[in-house]
Enzyme design. Sequence first.
Site, PDB file in Angstrom:
ATOM      1  N   HIS A  58       0.834  -1.202   0.000  1.00  0.00           N
ATOM      2  CA  HIS A  58       0.000   0.000   0.000  1.00  0.00           C
ATOM      3  C   HIS A  58       0.874   1.259   0.000  1.00  0.00           C
ATOM      4  O   HIS A  58       0.591   2.219  -0.729  1.00  0.00           O
ATOM      5  CB  HIS A  58      -0.921  -0.027   1.229  1.00  0.00           C
ATOM      6  N   GLN A 115       3.933   1.626  -1.147  1.00  0.00           N
ATOM      7  CA  GLN A 115       4.565   1.768  -2.456  1.00  0.00           C
ATOM      8  C   GLN A 115       3.560   2.259  -3.497  1.00  0.00           C
ATOM      9  O   GLN A 115       3.896   3.069  -4.370  1.00  0.00           O
ATOM     10  CB  GLN A 115       5.189   0.442  -2.892  1.00  0.00           C
ATOM     11  N   HIS A 160       0.997   4.172  -2.887  1.00  0.00           N
ATOM     12  CA  HIS A 160       0.812   5.604  -2.619  1.00  0.00           C
ATOM     13  C   HIS A 160       1.938   6.419  -3.248  1.00  0.00           C
ATOM     14  O   HIS A 160       1.685   7.464  -3.855  1.00  0.00           O
ATOM     15  CB  HIS A 160       0.774   5.876  -1.110  1.00  0.00           C
TER      16      HIS A 160
END
Length: 105
Positions: free
Chosen positions: A77, A79, A81
């Site tokens: 998650h 990465q 973002h």
Amino acid sequence: MEEQNLEAIMGLIMHSGNAKSDAMEAIAAAKKGAFEEADQKISAAEASLVEAHHSQTNLLTKEAQGDHMTVTLLTVHSQDHLMTAIAFKDLAIEIIDLYRRMEAK
């Protein structure tokens, strides 16, 4: 999950989120013709991305040194973002340029 890893992951999420928000605000400013504000927001987005990269570099350095971490959904998650924020900032720059060109006509 180690506390240091969690801090780095949360740093990625936080700084990436800030970068995306600043890029969105930059587009909104350009839409109103406030190009100086748009440029400031893009600069803020870039600064947040630098901070996010620092968090990512900490994780990569530990991995390269043999301190392997378990990849969790939270890691993925974070990465996601970061990559989304980078793409969004790049697109924001292009959109702002289009607004500048429209205003110049």
